[in-house]
Design a protein around this motif. Sequence first.
Motif, PDB file in Angstrom:
ATOM      1  N   ALA A 139       1.104  -1.240  -0.434  1.00  0.00           N
ATOM      2  CA  ALA A 139       0.127  -0.149  -0.343  1.00  0.00           C
ATOM      3  C   ALA A 139       0.755   1.327   0.169  1.00  0.00           C
ATOM      4  CB  ALA A 139      -1.001   0.142   0.992  1.00  0.00           C
ATOM      5  N   VAL A 140       1.889   1.003   0.609  1.00  0.00           N
ATOM      6  CA  VAL A 140       3.157   2.162   0.616  1.00  0.00           C
ATOM      7  C   VAL A 140       3.282   2.939  -0.635  1.00  0.00           C
ATOM      8  CG1 VAL A 140       4.444   3.565   1.348  1.00  0.00           C
ATOM      9  CG2 VAL A 140       3.227   2.662   2.699  1.00  0.00           C
ATOM     10  N   LEU A 160       0.940   2.766  -3.222  1.00  0.00           N
ATOM     11  CA  LEU A 160      -0.663   4.061  -3.127  1.00  0.00           C
ATOM     12  C   LEU A 160       0.177   5.341  -2.474  1.00  0.00           C
ATOM     13  CD1 LEU A 160      -3.817   1.866  -2.101  1.00  0.00           C
ATOM     14  CD2 LEU A 160      -3.037   2.773  -4.466  1.00  0.00           C
ATOM     15  N   GLY A 161       0.883   5.932  -1.266  1.00  0.00           N
ATOM     16  CA  GLY A 161       1.914   6.632  -0.637  1.00  0.00           C
ATOM     17  C   GLY A 161       3.009   7.226  -1.564  1.00  0.00           C
ATOM     18  N   THR A 186       2.054   9.092   5.295  1.00  0.00           N
ATOM     19  CA  THR A 186       1.469   7.831   5.392  1.00  0.00           C
ATOM     20  C   THR A 186       0.094   8.362   4.743  1.00  0.00           C
ATOM     21  OG1 THR A 186       2.592   7.393   6.993  1.00  0.00           O
ATOM     22  CG2 THR A 186      -0.148   7.034   7.673  1.00  0.00           C
ATOM     23  N   ALA A 219      -1.343   7.220   2.005  1.00  0.00           N
ATOM     24  CA  ALA A 219      -1.608   5.885   1.463  1.00  0.00           C
ATOM     25  C   ALA A 219      -3.130   5.596   2.050  1.00  0.00           C
ATOM     26  CB  ALA A 219      -1.226   5.000   2.076  1.00  0.00           C
ATOM     27  N   ILE A 265       0.924   1.282   8.067  1.00  0.00           N
ATOM     28  CA  ILE A 265       1.275   2.270   7.191  1.00  0.00           C
ATOM     29  C   ILE A 265       2.156   3.084   7.812  1.00  0.00           C
ATOM     30  CG2 ILE A 265       0.729   3.940   6.084  1.00  0.00           C
ATOM     31  CD1 ILE A 265      -0.194   1.481   4.765  1.00  0.00           C
ATOM     32  N   THR A 296       6.404   3.458   6.351  1.00  0.00           N
ATOM     33  CA  THR A 296       6.573   5.114   5.474  1.00  0.00           C
ATOM     34  C   THR A 296       8.080   5.562   6.199  1.00  0.00           C
ATOM     35  OG1 THR A 296       4.425   5.841   5.082  1.00  0.00           O
ATOM     36  CG2 THR A 296       5.736   7.318   5.156  1.00  0.00           C
TER      37      THR A 296
END
Length: 475
Positions: A136-137, A140-141, A153, A156, A204, A208
């Motif tokens: 996800a990081v 999307l982050g 953070t 995401a 997350i 990060t």
Amino acid sequence: MNTPTGNAPIASSPFITQLTGFVDDLRGRGIVVGPANLIDAGQATSVLDLLDRNSFREGMACTLLHDNGHRRVFDAVFDLWFPLGMGERSGDQDDAFALDADGNVDIEAVRERLAELLADDSAEAQAELAAFAAMAVAQLGSYRSSRGPAFSTYQAMSTINPQTLIAQIAAAMAGSSGDDDRSGTEPVFRRAAADRVRQFRSLIESETKRRMAQRNGREQVSQYAVPNLPERVNFLSAGAADLAEVRRTIAPLARLLAARLEVRRRRAHRGSIDVRKTLRASMSTGGVPIDLVRRKPRPGRPELVVLCDVSGSVAGFSQFTLQLVYALRQQFSKVRVFAFVDTVDEVTEFFDGPDLDFTTAVREMLSEARLITRDGHSDYGNAFSGFASDHLDALTRRGALLILGDGRNNYHDPKLGALTEMVDSTRHAYWLNPEAARNWDTGDSVASTYAGVIDMHECRNATQLGKVIANLLPV
């Protein structure tokens, strides 16, 4: 003692260099770690499974920490010195992050997969959840900054928005198919689902910080990624979470200060010399008074009057100080409290009672006491003149006056004469200011003007507050 590999002395291992650096970092942030604690931590590494990161973290916490309130700072520093891994660490490619023809991630598929993982409490699902957070990081982050690739953070989490999945997670945990609108509405499942969402956010955040530390260096990331100790949080700039942490430090701080004040009282009241008994005792030494006999001390507990600004800018500081003073009220014969915004009023009655709920007491005080009669902005001059004319009899020569506020008078008349009269009417008078001394006299502040009349002390956090209270309060 050997390293975890058992091949070389641990004293020469880079791991020990990293461990001592970690301890030095903790010390630099105010956590007390003695040499014995460091030795214990080194010995613990010989029995801990260093490949089990949670076990290693807990072992270090047990040997290095004395105060559980410091655990949040400890965990943040631990994550920087002992990251989960190096490199991209995206784990196995999760199907939920498969890209479509346009190169975009299907957010709904990601959310569905996340809900499944958060509802499953098996060890396999927890392991997959850590890899999912890393993906996800990465997917999307990430964003492009002026200094190169970076990770966020907030980006995401706002993209996935897991808070909206709590009901779905709760329903899955309840074993429901989801057809019933009431499935998973029980508070126990809702709370468990919310806890797991917070757990995911922590994953997350850790990922990060790990990636940013790898890119920018541990020292730079630690400036914003590691919180202050609760006792070092600035009263005037703290957020709600920080203030909650500070509030938990008040009770243990009060117990420590009460013990110190009692010791000071015992030492300060030794009693005056009893001349008659001293001369009688000197008969055995030919009239030479070698041993001085003192009268039995009869120490009295002093009175304390607290005058506090409860306007929005300093309300949190005043509440913490009041809470601390009331925790110490057994050290005084009487405690009277006066509050003001632009008008002063006695509010002692709101803080009476053995089972005092401070939050409720403050709320009732603000709604019922007569604190605002003018423009609703802090007016120290009007408050002082009102106190001098209506409540001066509260001050005695055997007591102390404690004023709480930042001295920002909103360009009103400071009325130094009223403050001087108050200071002259009591034995001790002190002012605690939550602003840094370098900001006194900036803008509408007249702090230094008032400091010419009364002893003013900078008091920006709980550490300073404890020191000031311990050193200044009369015994």
